[in-house]
Each structure stands twice: as structure tokens, then as C-alpha cells.
Design a protein around this motif. Structure first.
Motif, PDB file in Angstrom:
ATOM      1  N   ARG A  62       0.974  -1.182  -0.010  1.00 40.89           N
ATOM      2  CA  ARG A  62       0.080   0.005  -0.057  1.00 40.89           C
ATOM      3  C   ARG A  62       1.032   1.207   0.083  1.00 40.89           C
ATOM      4  O   ARG A  62       1.983   1.058   0.366  1.00 40.89           O
ATOM      5  N   GLN A  63       0.234   2.501  -0.571  1.00 35.25           N
ATOM      6  CA  GLN A  63       1.015   3.660  -0.387  1.00 35.25           C
ATOM      7  C   GLN A  63      -0.090   4.609  -0.341  1.00 35.25           C
ATOM      8  O   GLN A  63      -0.973   4.950  -1.091  1.00 35.25           O
ATOM      9  N   ALA A  64       0.319   5.461   1.085  1.00 28.51           N
ATOM     10  CA  ALA A  64      -0.477   6.668   1.257  1.00 28.51           C
ATOM     11  C   ALA A  64       0.106   7.837   0.628  1.00 28.51           C
ATOM     12  O   ALA A  64       1.271   7.910   0.354  1.00 28.51           O
ATOM     13  N   PRO A  65      -0.624   8.725   0.632  1.00 25.03           N
ATOM     14  CA  PRO A  65      -0.249  10.140   0.093  1.00 25.03           C
ATOM     15  C   PRO A  65       1.185  10.669   0.939  1.00 25.03           C
ATOM     16  O   PRO A  65       1.009  10.789   1.943  1.00 25.03           O
ATOM     17  N   GLY A  66       2.089  10.724   0.098  1.00 24.54           N
ATOM     18  CA  GLY A  66       3.271  11.471   0.655  1.00 24.54           C
ATOM     19  C   GLY A  66       4.141  10.670   1.394  1.00 24.54           C
ATOM     20  O   GLY A  66       5.067  11.010   1.902  1.00 24.54           O
ATOM     21  N   LYS A  67       3.714   9.032   1.296  1.00 26.74           N
ATOM     22  CA  LYS A  67       4.440   8.156   1.988  1.00 26.74           C
ATOM     23  C   LYS A  67       5.231   7.150   0.849  1.00 26.74           C
ATOM     24  O   LYS A  67       4.500   7.114  -0.413  1.00 26.74           O
ATOM     25  N   GLU A  68       5.909   6.397   1.241  1.00 26.42           N
ATOM     26  CA  GLU A  68       6.662   5.519   0.408  1.00 26.42           C
ATOM     27  C   GLU A  68       5.664   4.132   0.482  1.00 26.42           C
ATOM     28  O   GLU A  68       4.968   3.906   1.331  1.00 26.42           O
ATOM     29  N   ARG A  69       5.653   3.408  -0.514  1.00 27.18           N
ATOM     30  CA  ARG A  69       4.953   2.085  -0.613  1.00 27.18           C
ATOM     31  C   ARG A  69       5.325   1.311   0.401  1.00 27.18           C
ATOM     32  O   ARG A  69       6.816   1.079   0.561  1.00 27.18           O
ATOM     33  N   GLU A  70       4.641   0.577   1.153  1.00 28.27           N
ATOM     34  CA  GLU A  70       5.048  -0.345   2.226  1.00 28.27           C
ATOM     35  C   GLU A  70       4.233  -1.533   2.214  1.00 28.27           C
ATOM     36  O   GLU A  70       3.282  -1.871   1.455  1.00 28.27           O
ATOM     37  N   PHE A  71       5.082  -2.557   2.556  1.00 29.14           N
ATOM     38  CA  PHE A  71       4.681  -4.174   2.549  1.00 29.14           C
ATOM     39  C   PHE A  71       3.249  -4.300   3.268  1.00 29.14           C
ATOM     40  O   PHE A  71       3.513  -3.769   4.457  1.00 29.14           O
ATOM     41  N   VAL A  72       2.473  -5.101   3.096  1.00 29.31           N
ATOM     42  CA  VAL A  72       1.298  -5.374   3.812  1.00 29.31           C
ATOM     43  C   VAL A  72       1.159  -6.835   4.244  1.00 29.31           C
ATOM     44  O   VAL A  72       1.185  -7.055   5.381  1.00 29.31           O
ATOM     45  N   ALA A  73       1.200  -7.785   3.215  1.00 34.92           N
ATOM     46  CA  ALA A  73       1.097  -9.099   3.512  1.00 34.92           C
ATOM     47  C   ALA A  73       1.510  -9.943   2.135  1.00 34.92           C
ATOM     48  O   ALA A  73       1.531  -9.605   1.007  1.00 34.92           O
ATOM     49  N   ALA A  74       1.883 -11.055   2.565  1.00 29.84           N
ATOM     50  CA  ALA A  74       2.435 -12.186   1.435  1.00 29.84           C
ATOM     51  C   ALA A  74       1.728 -13.562   1.614  1.00 29.84           C
ATOM     52  O   ALA A  74       1.793 -13.975   2.916  1.00 29.84           O
ATOM     53  N   ILE A  75       1.790 -14.120   0.496  1.00 33.60           N
ATOM     54  CA  ILE A  75       1.143 -15.456   0.572  1.00 33.60           C
ATOM     55  C   ILE A  75       2.120 -16.379  -0.416  1.00 33.60           C
ATOM     56  O   ILE A  75       2.418 -15.948  -1.625  1.00 33.60           O
ATOM     57  N   SER A  76       2.519 -17.548   0.110  1.00 30.91           N
ATOM     58  CA  SER A  76       3.295 -18.197  -0.598  1.00 30.91           C
ATOM     59  C   SER A  76       2.521 -18.895  -1.951  1.00 30.91           C
ATOM     60  O   SER A  76       1.252 -18.878  -1.852  1.00 30.91           O
ATOM     61  N   TRP A  77       3.003 -19.536  -2.744  1.00 36.84           N
ATOM     62  CA  TRP A  77       2.427 -20.323  -4.105  1.00 36.84           C
ATOM     63  C   TRP A  77       1.157 -21.191  -3.492  1.00 36.84           C
ATOM     64  O   TRP A  77       0.331 -21.369  -4.421  1.00 36.84           O
ATOM     65  N   SER A  78       1.619 -21.962  -2.494  1.00 37.13           N
ATOM     66  CA  SER A  78       0.585 -23.131  -2.157  1.00 37.13           C
ATOM     67  C   SER A  78      -0.450 -22.501  -1.318  1.00 37.13           C
ATOM     68  O   SER A  78      -1.554 -23.341  -0.833  1.00 37.13           O
ATOM     69  N   GLY A  79      -0.286 -21.245  -0.779  1.00 31.04           N
ATOM     70  CA  GLY A  79      -1.019 -20.888   0.322  1.00 31.04           C
ATOM     71  C   GLY A  79      -0.505 -21.193   1.961  1.00 31.04           C
ATOM     72  O   GLY A  79      -1.174 -20.835   2.719  1.00 31.04           O
ATOM     73  N   GLY A  80       0.380 -22.147   1.717  1.00 29.91           N
ATOM     74  CA  GLY A  80       0.878 -22.773   2.973  1.00 29.91           C
ATOM     75  C   GLY A  80       1.709 -21.751   3.996  1.00 29.91           C
ATOM     76  O   GLY A  80       1.585 -22.079   5.200  1.00 29.91           O
ATOM     77  N   TYR A  81       2.342 -20.853   3.426  1.00 28.88           N
ATOM     78  CA  TYR A  81       3.029 -19.659   4.303  1.00 28.88           C
ATOM     79  C   TYR A  81       2.337 -18.234   4.004  1.00 28.88           C
ATOM     80  O   TYR A  81       2.274 -17.773   2.954  1.00 28.88           O
ATOM     81  N   LEU A  82       2.171 -17.613   5.392  1.00 24.31           N
ATOM     82  CA  LEU A  82       1.630 -16.247   5.273  1.00 24.31           C
ATOM     83  C   LEU A  82       2.671 -15.510   6.076  1.00 24.31           C
ATOM     84  O   LEU A  82       3.323 -15.743   6.622  1.00 24.31           O
ATOM     85  N   TYR A  83       2.739 -14.177   5.505  1.00 28.86           N
ATOM     86  CA  TYR A  83       3.501 -13.160   6.371  1.00 28.86           C
ATOM     87  C   TYR A  83       2.903 -11.947   6.340  1.00 28.86           C
ATOM     88  O   TYR A  83       2.412 -11.403   5.318  1.00 28.86           O
TER      89      TYR A  83
END
Length: 122
Positions: A37-58
Motif C-alpha cells: 500500500r501507498q498512502a499520500p506523501g509516503k513510500e510504498r509499504e509491504f502489507v502481506a504475502a502468501i506463498s504459491w501453495s497458500g501454506g506460508y503467510l507473512y
């Protein structure tokens, strides 16, 4: 490769939204997916990730316990369920795709969607 994000909108604080991102152009089930996500005036930031299988989340600490990432490989779609939204969650949300990585923390994403606006009012 195309990534089409949707589902953004205006919601009151405490409310919920579910974002979707449909992928086309390569075999979706072979790739990890992420939301940023990127808010006005801010750098883009990581929110969430999911592995190809769906087995790992971050998750980023700022959304842990409130947001849930998931995927449906049969529909070539990744989702971001956002609950207990706060005004500081207001941003343009982007989905992204990457080759599977050894670490879920990797930010080596190679394809990006166009973004969907999420606005949380207080």
C-alpha cells in the motif's frame, strides 16, 4: 502478466473490506503473491504475502491480527480481507507477484497491479 486489483472503497473506522486481485498471463499457482500500500506523501509499504501453495503467510506488524491474505488458485485470485480498519490504513493498495523465495520477507516482486483506493473515515 496482468494483475487487476479491485474491492477498494470508502469505509468507516472499524469496518471491513475485501480486496481481490485477479492474475492472468502466467501460471498463477506457481507464484507467491503480495499486497502493498501507498498512502499520500509516503513510500510504498509491504502489507502481506502468501506463498504459491497458500501454506506460508507473512504480515506487516501494522496489520497483523486485522488483515488476512488468502488465495484461490482455481480462480487465479488473491484476496486481502481487512477488518477493524483504521484511518491510517487509508492508501492505494497494490497486489504483486514474485517467483517463490526462500524467505517470505523477500520484496523481490516482479509484476504489479494498478492499485485500488481504500479510504477509512474516522
Amino acid at each position: 502478466v496482468q494483475l487487476q486489483a479491485s474491492g477498494g472503497g470508502l469505509v468507516q473506522a472499524g469496518g471491513s473490506l475485501r480486496l481481490s486481485c485477479v492474475s492472468s498471463g502466467r501460471t498463477f499457482s506457481r507464484y507467491d503473491m503480495g499486497w502493498f500500500r501507498q498512502a499520500p506523501g509516503k513510500e510504498r509499504e509491504f502489507v502481506a504475502a502468501i506463498s504459491w501453495s497458500g501454506g506460508y503467510l507473512y504480515y506487516a506488524d501494522s496489520v497483523k491480527g486485522r488483515f488476512t491474505i488468502s488465495r484461490d488458485n482455481a480462480k487465479n485470485t488473491v484476496y486481502l480481507q481487512m477488518n477493524s480498519l483504521k484511518p491510517e490504513d487509508t492508501a492505494v493498495y497494490f497486489c504483486a507477484s514474485r517467483m517463490p523465495q526462500d524467505s517470505m520477507k523477500s520484496l523481490s516482486y516482479d509484476y504489479w497491479g494498478q492499485g485500488t483506493q481504500v479510504t477509512v473515515s474516522s
